[in-house]
Design a protein around this motif. Structure first.
Motif, PDB file in Angstrom:
ATOM      1  N   SER A  98      -5.103   9.790  -6.457  1.00 49.13           N
ATOM      2  CA  SER A  98      -5.672   8.430  -7.103  1.00 49.13           C
ATOM      3  C   SER A  98      -4.587   7.431  -6.588  1.00 49.13           C
ATOM      4  CB  SER A  98      -5.625   8.341  -8.259  1.00 49.13           C
ATOM      5  OG  SER A  98      -4.635   8.453  -8.962  1.00 49.13           O
ATOM      6  N   GLY A  99      -5.281   5.942  -6.787  1.00 46.69           N
ATOM      7  CA  GLY A  99      -3.889   5.010  -6.320  1.00 46.69           C
ATOM      8  C   GLY A  99      -2.952   4.881  -7.283  1.00 46.69           C
TER       9      GLY A  99
ATOM     10  N   LEU B 140      -3.223  -1.939  -8.038  1.00 47.58           N
ATOM     11  CA  LEU B 140      -3.470  -0.969  -9.648  1.00 47.58           C
ATOM     12  C   LEU B 140      -4.050  -1.619 -11.344  1.00 47.58           C
ATOM     13  CD1 LEU B 140       0.138   1.067  -8.913  1.00 47.58           C
ATOM     14  CD2 LEU B 140      -1.902   1.640  -8.108  1.00 47.58           C
TER      15      LEU B 140
ATOM     16  N   ALA C 246       1.229  -1.280  -0.076  1.00 47.76           N
ATOM     17  CA  ALA C 246      -0.263   0.237   0.041  1.00 47.76           C
ATOM     18  C   ALA C 246       0.931   1.074   0.123  1.00 47.76           C
ATOM     19  CB  ALA C 246      -0.959   0.136   0.900  1.00 47.76           C
TER      20      ALA C 246
END
Lengths: 244, 255
Positions: free
Chosen positions: A125-126, A154, A75
């Motif tokens: 965003s990711g 992702l 993460a």
């Protein structure tokens, strides 16, 4: 070798053996990918290389000094209360470096996020959050960069772009990179050497060299060399799974 | 539009309930000492408005004093407990014991200790007792809530214990502390009312005393008037603290 595991074994109390015996080294400037089924202990191996954990048996050798290792986790692991720039500056600030924010801005620029220093992690965003995480790892100009399935969450397109970016930033300072993943194509594309692990407790099942320049030339993904290396890694993985 | 409906829906429900209550009281000719009609309660509130408002302010001030003391004590105990497992093991049973002991049972003791001539002190102290645990628990949980991978990052960069506290654990604790304070604020009013009730003396001049006094004289409408103010006070306090929490969290998240 920048960092090296020599026949390390890790036991986790009641859960039993998590890793090993396992050996893995990273030479200066090389990119090594570690592939294996989930639960094989590849994340544990990475933490050993980073000096974040000690093996139950075996030896860990690290020649990198304080602050010369950087880790990117699965993460983005950004502090939600701090801006992107403050997150990137954190390693420098912990070490008491004076121009931390300026260097953080430069690191954000390296990952293509210049001007996003004031954004808060919740606004990203990711893919952008992962870039910030990468910038935080790069900000100290590490000699050893450890990545623990950083792009797993992702989408495929973002992943490919990040892999290209990783090559580009690696090429600027050429740190030793150890990249853990369960994506075979990603491993082959990224690394000069792919280490295949057996199901847990993980050992080395095979080692496949990818014979092509880094960063990859245009069209490498469709080349015969790429396809052959992917096939070899997949075969080694399948063999390791059936043998277990 | 949705906002308007959100605000109107509970108001309409309350109006319907009050209307039904009023109609039932008139149709069934319920005696006023047994169940006064909402109109009679409204009249009682209007007649005693300054007095009731003053009592509500007294209760609120005592509850907030208790909340403040509880916050300081909880932070002072939770901080060492979060840093040392041994301290936590030592402190936790006492904190839990304090939480599971009914405040009604503690109240007479605290009233004696504070001195019968100073019931306001007892009320604030009991409000502090009930408000303590949620804040203590929030601070303790929050200080230990940091992402383990962020903790690893602090290991990797060899952060000092002080850096780890100020740059990781304290900021990570913020949402938990806010939640604890929100719960504690509601409880502190309950604690204040219970304590005032047990102290049973007019010197505190809070809402609980108003209810008690009116009850002794069988002035049921006045009881309801004080009760209505107490409910409103609790509701407004809850809304205010909830609003503060949301705003603080918004800033904490940076948007």
């Amino acid at each position: 070798m920048i960092a090296e595991l020599r026949s390390v074994e890790v036991d986790y109390g009641r859960r039993g053996r998590a890793l090993g015996p396992f050996s893995l080294g990273a030479a200066p400037g090389e990119i090594v990918a570690v592939v294996g089924p989930s639960g094989c202990g590849k994340s544990t191996a990475l933490r050993l290389l980073g000096g974040l954990e000690q093996p139950t048996r075996g030896e860990v050798r690290r020649t990198v000094g304080r602050g010369e290792t950087a880790v990117v986790f699965q993460a983005p692991t950004l502090a939600p209360w701090a801006s992107a720039g403050a997150n990137v500056a954190l390693p420098l600030e912990l070490a008491g470096v004076a121009d931390a924010r300026a260097r953080a801005d430069a690191a954000l620029e390296r990952v293509g996020l210049s001007g996003h220093g004031d954004a808060s992690p919740a606004q990203l965003s990711g893919g952008m959050a992962m870039r910030v995480s990468l910038a935080r790892a790069l900000v100290t100009d590490p000699k050893l960069l450890l990545l623990d399935e950083p792009f797993a969450a992702l989408d495929a397109l973002t992943r490919r772009r990040l892999v290209e970016d990783l090559h580009r930033v690696w090429d600027q300072t050429r740190p030793a990179v150890v990249f853990v993943t369960h994506d075979v194509e990603e491993a082959v594309y990224l690394a000069g050497r792919v280490v295949v692990m057996t199901p847990g407790p993980g050992r080395t099942a095979a080692e496949i060299a990818v014979d092509a320049p880094l960063p990859r030339p245009e069209g490498f993904r469709t080349s015969l060399g790429f396809r052959e290396a992917v096939a070899a890694v997949e075969a080694a993985l399948a063999l390791a799974e059936t043998a277990a | 539009m949705k906002r308007v409906v959100d605000v109107l829906a509970p108001l309409i429900l309350i109006a319907l309930l009050l209307g039904g209550w009023e109609a039932a009281c008139r149709l069934l000719a319920v005696p006023g000492y047994f169940l006064p009609a909402p109109s009679a309660i409204g009249a009682a509130i209007a007649a005693r408005w300054p007095e009731l408002l003053h009592a509500a302010a007294n209760t609120l001030v005592m509850a907030l004093q208790g909340l403040g003391v509880a916050a300081l004590a909880a932070a002072a105990l939770a901080l060492p407990a979060a840093l040392s497992p041994m301290v936590e093991r030592a402190v936790r049973p006492i904190a839990v014991g304090l939480q599971v002991t009914p405040v009604v049972a503690l109240a007479p003791l605290v009233v004696i200790w504070a001195g019968l001539e100073r019931p306001g002190l007892a009320v604030a102290a009991l409000a502090a007792v009930v408000a303590f645990f949620p804040i203590f628990s929030g601070v303790l949980t929050g200080l230990k809530s940091a992402d383990p991978d962020l903790e690893r990052l602090f290991d990797l960069y060899e952060a000092t214990p002080f850096q780890r506290l100020t740059r990781l654990r304290l900021p990570a604790a913020v949402p938990f502390v806010l939640e604890g304070v929100k719960v504690a604020a509601g409880l502190s009013v309950i604690g204040a009312v219970v304590a005032e009730w047990v102290a049973g003396s007019g010197t505190t001049q809070g809402l609980a005393w108003k209810i008690l006094e009116a009850g002794n004289r069988l002035r049921t409408a006045d009881m309801f008037a004080a009760l209505a103010l107490l409910a409103t006070l609790g509701f407004l306090l809850n809304a205010a603290v909830g609003g503060l929490e949301r705003e603080a969290l918004r800033r904490w998240r940076g948007r």
